[in-house]
Structures are given as C-alpha cells and as structure tokens.
Design a protein around this motif. Sequence first.
Motif, PDB file in Angstrom:
ATOM      1  N   ARG A  53     -37.371 -45.185 -19.467  1.00 29.67           N
ATOM      2  CA  ARG A  53     -36.052 -44.390 -18.763  1.00 29.67           C
ATOM      3  C   ARG A  53     -36.091 -43.019 -19.403  1.00 29.67           C
ATOM      4  O   ARG A  53     -36.043 -42.010 -18.978  1.00 29.67           O
ATOM      5  CB  ARG A  53     -34.761 -45.058 -19.197  1.00 29.67           C
ATOM      6  N   THR A  54     -36.446 -43.090 -20.913  1.00 28.69           N
ATOM      7  CA  THR A  54     -36.302 -41.658 -21.387  1.00 28.69           C
ATOM      8  C   THR A  54     -37.411 -41.091 -21.506  1.00 28.69           C
ATOM      9  O   THR A  54     -37.443 -39.518 -21.461  1.00 28.69           O
ATOM     10  CB  THR A  54     -35.582 -41.790 -22.741  1.00 28.69           C
ATOM     11  N   ALA A  60     -31.563 -39.888 -15.518  1.00 26.99           N
ATOM     12  CA  ALA A  60     -30.046 -39.917 -15.993  1.00 26.99           C
ATOM     13  C   ALA A  60     -29.175 -40.695 -15.160  1.00 26.99           C
ATOM     14  O   ALA A  60     -28.106 -40.646 -15.341  1.00 26.99           O
ATOM     15  CB  ALA A  60     -29.729 -38.157 -15.945  1.00 26.99           C
ATOM     16  N   ALA A  61     -29.777 -41.468 -14.512  1.00 29.65           N
ATOM     17  CA  ALA A  61     -28.895 -42.447 -13.511  1.00 29.65           C
ATOM     18  C   ALA A  61     -28.313 -43.531 -14.198  1.00 29.65           C
ATOM     19  O   ALA A  61     -28.565 -43.673 -15.448  1.00 29.65           O
ATOM     20  CB  ALA A  61     -29.944 -43.117 -12.525  1.00 29.65           C
ATOM     21  N   GLY A  62     -27.490 -44.187 -13.679  1.00 31.22           N
ATOM     22  CA  GLY A  62     -26.630 -45.210 -14.047  1.00 31.22           C
ATOM     23  C   GLY A  62     -27.505 -46.445 -14.668  1.00 31.22           C
ATOM     24  O   GLY A  62     -28.056 -46.892 -13.948  1.00 31.22           O
ATOM     25  N   LYS A  63     -27.324 -46.660 -15.822  1.00 27.34           N
ATOM     26  CA  LYS A  63     -28.223 -47.717 -16.678  1.00 27.34           C
ATOM     27  C   LYS A  63     -28.095 -49.204 -15.950  1.00 27.34           C
ATOM     28  O   LYS A  63     -28.969 -49.787 -15.799  1.00 27.34           O
ATOM     29  CB  LYS A  63     -27.813 -47.838 -18.054  1.00 27.34           C
ATOM     30  N   LYS A  64     -26.604 -49.404 -15.622  1.00 35.63           N
ATOM     31  CA  LYS A  64     -26.626 -50.785 -15.169  1.00 35.63           C
ATOM     32  C   LYS A  64     -27.496 -51.336 -13.990  1.00 35.63           C
ATOM     33  O   LYS A  64     -28.047 -52.344 -14.033  1.00 35.63           O
ATOM     34  CB  LYS A  64     -25.015 -51.012 -14.799  1.00 35.63           C
ATOM     35  N   ARG A  65     -27.500 -50.428 -12.834  1.00 36.32           N
ATOM     36  CA  ARG A  65     -28.109 -50.557 -11.616  1.00 36.32           C
ATOM     37  C   ARG A  65     -29.725 -50.745 -12.329  1.00 36.32           C
ATOM     38  O   ARG A  65     -30.395 -51.356 -11.605  1.00 36.32           O
ATOM     39  CB  ARG A  65     -28.068 -49.470 -10.726  1.00 36.32           C
ATOM     40  N   GLU A  66     -30.060 -49.687 -13.087  1.00 37.22           N
ATOM     41  CA  GLU A  66     -31.492 -49.564 -13.387  1.00 37.22           C
ATOM     42  C   GLU A  66     -32.109 -50.934 -14.030  1.00 37.22           C
ATOM     43  O   GLU A  66     -33.079 -51.212 -13.784  1.00 37.22           O
ATOM     44  CB  GLU A  66     -31.853 -48.398 -14.353  1.00 37.22           C
ATOM     45  N   VAL A 119     -36.813 -48.456  -9.323  1.00 37.78           N
ATOM     46  CA  VAL A 119     -35.903 -48.514 -10.486  1.00 37.78           C
ATOM     47  C   VAL A 119     -35.509 -47.105 -11.047  1.00 37.78           C
ATOM     48  O   VAL A 119     -34.387 -46.931 -10.950  1.00 37.78           O
ATOM     49  CB  VAL A 119     -36.795 -49.276 -11.876  1.00 37.78           C
ATOM     50  N   PHE A 120     -36.617 -46.046 -11.312  1.00 38.26           N
ATOM     51  CA  PHE A 120     -36.136 -44.912 -11.573  1.00 38.26           C
ATOM     52  C   PHE A 120     -36.152 -43.818 -10.250  1.00 38.26           C
ATOM     53  O   PHE A 120     -36.653 -42.735 -10.484  1.00 38.26           O
ATOM     54  CB  PHE A 120     -37.055 -44.397 -12.754  1.00 38.26           C
ATOM     55  N   VAL A 121     -36.183 -44.141  -9.154  1.00 44.44           N
ATOM     56  CA  VAL A 121     -35.830 -43.544  -7.971  1.00 44.44           C
ATOM     57  C   VAL A 121     -35.235 -42.202  -8.078  1.00 44.44           C
ATOM     58  O   VAL A 121     -35.914 -41.132  -7.617  1.00 44.44           O
ATOM     59  CB  VAL A 121     -35.745 -44.284  -6.761  1.00 44.44           C
TER      60      VAL A 121
END
Length: 130
Positions: A53-54, A60-66, A119-121
């Motif tokens: 992610r980082t 920088a998207a919402g963590k829950k969905r990711e 995931v990180f689209v």
Amino acid sequence: MRQLLRFAVVGVLNTAVGYAVIFACMYLVGWGAVVSNIAGYAVGLVVSYTLNRTFTFRSAAGKKREIVRFLSIFMVAYLANIGVLMLLIDHLGMHKGWAQLAAGAVYTSLFYVLSKYYVFVEAHSEATSR
C-alpha cells in the motif's frame, strides 16, 4: 518496471518476516507447526498489505475496501497456486520441487496483477494519469 521491483522486494521481506514468525512460534514459544504457520502467514499478510500500500503502489484510497480486496486476491492467488501445484504433480507428473517453483510463479504473477488492477486500482489510475 520499478513498481514490479518494489513488489518483489516487499515479497522477499514479507516472506522473511513470515518465516521468522513461524520459526519463533515453533522453537521459542513452543507452538505446533500448523498454528505457527497460521501466525506467520497472518503477520506476513499484514506486512505485505502495509508495504504494498505505502511503498509499492503508494495508495491513498480507503483502507477498508483495500483490505477486503487484498484478502480476497490472496485467497484467489493461493487457490490458483494449489491448483497448479496439484495439476503439475498429480496429472502431469512433474517433479515436486519444480512444480512448487512453477506454482509459486503463478501465485506471484497473479497476486501482482490483481494487486495492481483490483486492490490498488485507484493508486494505479492516478499514476497512469500523470
């Protein structure tokens, strides 16, 4: 290409951390192999998600969905890994060591593609629009 290299670095790191946890749980804590394996994979998944992610995808998207998507693609990639492994060993007669390497390549490739495009689209979309 740099993103793929970062993904590989994260993979090596989370694998090393996961195995460290597995062996620490077995030999320092005294847990059984299966429970230690579960603990190692759980820690490895947290490390993998956090660093991908980082560091890899810089999301920088919402963590829950990711997180939900990340766990989903882990299961898809892992099941593909097991399926390919069984196919190569049981039906094609491939040596178990070579089959593990081939199945691992399928897992890694699928995990990268699904991470990038599912995931990180949002991070991927922002990077390509620059």
